[in-house]
Design a protein around this motif. Structure first.
Motif, PDB file in Angstrom:
ATOM      1  N   ARG A  26     -48.361 -15.897 -87.961  1.00  0.00           N
ATOM      2  CA  ARG A  26     -49.305 -16.666 -87.133  1.00  0.00           C
ATOM      3  C   ARG A  26     -50.536 -17.081 -87.923  1.00  0.00           C
ATOM      4  O   ARG A  26     -51.093 -16.317 -88.677  1.00  0.00           O
ATOM      5  N   PHE A  27     -50.918 -18.298 -87.774  1.00  0.00           N
ATOM      6  CA  PHE A  27     -52.221 -18.753 -88.271  1.00  0.00           C
ATOM      7  C   PHE A  27     -52.677 -19.857 -87.333  1.00  0.00           C
ATOM      8  O   PHE A  27     -51.884 -20.336 -86.510  1.00  0.00           O
ATOM      9  N   ALA A  28     -53.944 -20.206 -87.428  1.00  0.00           N
ATOM     10  CA  ALA A  28     -54.474 -21.244 -86.542  1.00  0.00           C
ATOM     11  C   ALA A  28     -53.997 -22.592 -87.080  1.00  0.00           C
ATOM     12  O   ALA A  28     -54.623 -23.194 -87.953  1.00  0.00           O
ATOM     13  N   LYS A  30     -53.357 -26.299 -87.556  1.00  0.00           N
ATOM     14  CA  LYS A  30     -54.153 -27.485 -87.200  1.00  0.00           C
ATOM     15  C   LYS A  30     -53.284 -28.716 -86.981  1.00  0.00           C
ATOM     16  O   LYS A  30     -53.658 -29.617 -86.246  1.00  0.00           O
ATOM     17  N   GLN A  83     -59.712 -32.808 -81.792  1.00  0.00           N
ATOM     18  CA  GLN A  83     -58.865 -31.997 -82.679  1.00  0.00           C
ATOM     19  C   GLN A  83     -57.411 -32.473 -82.605  1.00  0.00           C
ATOM     20  O   GLN A  83     -56.837 -32.640 -81.519  1.00  0.00           O
ATOM     21  N   GLN A  85     -54.697 -31.057 -83.189  1.00  0.00           N
ATOM     22  CA  GLN A  85     -53.700 -30.135 -82.605  1.00  0.00           C
ATOM     23  C   GLN A  85     -53.246 -30.614 -81.223  1.00  0.00           C
ATOM     24  O   GLN A  85     -52.096 -30.453 -80.838  1.00  0.00           O
ATOM     25  N   CYS A 165     -52.387 -22.630 -82.037  1.00  0.00           N
ATOM     26  CA  CYS A 165     -53.796 -22.651 -82.441  1.00  0.00           C
ATOM     27  C   CYS A 165     -54.644 -22.373 -81.203  1.00  0.00           C
ATOM     28  O   CYS A 165     -54.566 -23.116 -80.225  1.00  0.00           O
ATOM     29  N   PRO A 166     -55.422 -21.282 -81.246  1.00  0.00           N
ATOM     30  CA  PRO A 166     -56.342 -21.061 -80.122  1.00  0.00           C
ATOM     31  C   PRO A 166     -57.487 -22.050 -80.266  1.00  0.00           C
ATOM     32  O   PRO A 166     -57.965 -22.290 -81.371  1.00  0.00           O
ATOM     33  N   MET A 167     -57.924 -22.643 -79.177  1.00  0.00           N
ATOM     34  CA  MET A 167     -58.989 -23.641 -79.271  1.00  0.00           C
ATOM     35  C   MET A 167     -60.092 -23.397 -78.245  1.00  0.00           C
ATOM     36  O   MET A 167     -59.881 -23.543 -77.044  1.00  0.00           O
ATOM     37  N   GLY A 168     -61.248 -23.026 -78.802  1.00  0.00           N
ATOM     38  CA  GLY A 168     -62.434 -22.918 -77.953  1.00  0.00           C
ATOM     39  C   GLY A 168     -63.260 -24.194 -78.064  1.00  0.00           C
ATOM     40  O   GLY A 168     -64.247 -24.364 -77.347  1.00  0.00           O
ATOM     41  N   GLY A 169     -62.848 -25.075 -78.951  1.00  0.00           N
ATOM     42  CA  GLY A 169     -63.581 -26.308 -79.189  1.00  0.00           C
ATOM     43  C   GLY A 169     -63.181 -27.397 -78.204  1.00  0.00           C
ATOM     44  O   GLY A 169     -62.338 -28.247 -78.513  1.00  0.00           O
ATOM     45  N   LEU A 190     -59.752 -20.888 -72.457  1.00  0.00           N
ATOM     46  CA  LEU A 190     -59.276 -21.192 -73.807  1.00  0.00           C
ATOM     47  C   LEU A 190     -58.114 -22.173 -73.691  1.00  0.00           C
ATOM     48  O   LEU A 190     -57.424 -22.211 -72.668  1.00  0.00           O
ATOM     49  N   ARG A 204     -54.442 -16.032 -96.051  1.00  0.00           N
ATOM     50  CA  ARG A 204     -55.140 -15.307 -94.977  1.00  0.00           C
ATOM     51  C   ARG A 204     -56.504 -14.804 -95.465  1.00  0.00           C
ATOM     52  O   ARG A 204     -56.602 -14.230 -96.542  1.00  0.00           O
ATOM     53  N   ARG A 206     -59.307 -12.238 -94.489  1.00  0.00           N
ATOM     54  CA  ARG A 206     -59.700 -11.144 -93.595  1.00  0.00           C
ATOM     55  C   ARG A 206     -60.530 -10.126 -94.354  1.00  0.00           C
ATOM     56  O   ARG A 206     -60.280  -9.873 -95.541  1.00  0.00           O
TER      57      ARG A 206
END
Ligand SMILES: Cc1cc2nc3c(=O)[nH]c(=O)nc-3n(C[C@H](O)[C@H](O)[C@H](O)COP(=O)(O)O)c2cc1C
Length: 216
Positions: A26-28, A30, A83, A85, A165-169, A190, A204, A206
């Motif tokens: 998993r990665f965000a 785009k 965005q 996405q 992709c989680p998006m708070g934008g 979200l 990654r 982190r």
């Protein structure tokens, strides 16, 4: 070790590897491959991970709107900080946190809380505690739980090779208007875009565990 115990250890090790692989996969994402669509059964699997998520007092304070229609996603994109996405994903899952229904005078908390209590338990006492929580706090708490559901859905997706992709934008007002969401009833917690990556996964980034964990 017995043969059964040995096979249980092996099964646990396999599950552990699969889970860590999913977390690493998993990665965000785009940019998604617009030509690939998520199969309905896979989408249902992802949503089921949201449904089975834990929630405080068992209130399940989330609702999911799955936006697949390309036209609707094109309309949403400008309100999601433009965005890419939003339009390249196969689906965007808009996660709504309950707001109005969390009011202690509404039917919903009573109905949900009563499921939790054993027969003979003092329901009025539980409702008294619930009433004592400030409404604004109940709402932010509802949003926080939507993030738990989102995390589970993203990991479930990764388990089956689907990117997210989680998006708070995003701007809540126009998104709510486009989707006909009553903002008195819901907070948009979200948005999760889901599909298949059209770009390589970046390395990654982190912090090491030693920077974020203390043992007491
Ligand atoms: C609540 C939340 C909101 C986020 N909003 C956005 C967003 O609007 N757009 C975006 O591209 N990534 C967004 N992200 C993704 C993060 O930027 C990303 O998870 C972080 O940089 C770590 O990268 P990784 O997930 O690829 O490991 C969001 C993540 C979270 C948890």
């Amino acid at each position: 070790m017995s043969a059964l115990a040995h096979s249980q250890v092996e099964t646990a090790a396999t599950a552990r590897d699969a889970f860590v692989r999913a977390l690493q996969f998993r990665f965000a994402c785009k940019l998604f491959d617009e030509s690939r669509k998520i199969a309905p059964a896979d989408l249902a699997y992802i949503l089921e991970a949201g449904r089975l998520s834990p929630s405080s007092l068992g209130l399940e304070p989330w609702r999911f709107i799955v936006v697949q229609e390309a036209k609707l996603r094109r309309r949403l994109r400008p309100s999601c900080w433009n965005q890419v996405q939003v339009t390249t994903a196969s689906a965007v899952i808009v996660i709504l946190a309950l707001r109005a229904e969390l009011d202690p005078e509404a039917d919903y908390p009573r109905r949900m809380l009563s499921r939790l209590l054993p027969a003979g338990a003092d329901f009025d006492e539980t409702m008294k505690i619930y009433r004592g929580i400030a409404h604004e706090r109940r709402i932010s708490w509802s949003v926080a739980q939507c993030h738990i559901a989102a995390a589970n859905m993203m990991t479930a997706a990764a388990m089956i090779g689907i990117d997210t992709c989680p998006m708070g934008g995003f701007e809540p007002e126009p998104v709510a208007d486009i989707l006909g969401i009553d903002r008195h009833k819901y907070v948009i917690a979200l948005i999760v875009a889901a599909g298949y990556r059209a770009q390589p996964q970046p390395p990654r980034q982190r912090l090491p565990l030693s920077d974020i964990v203390t043992y007491r």
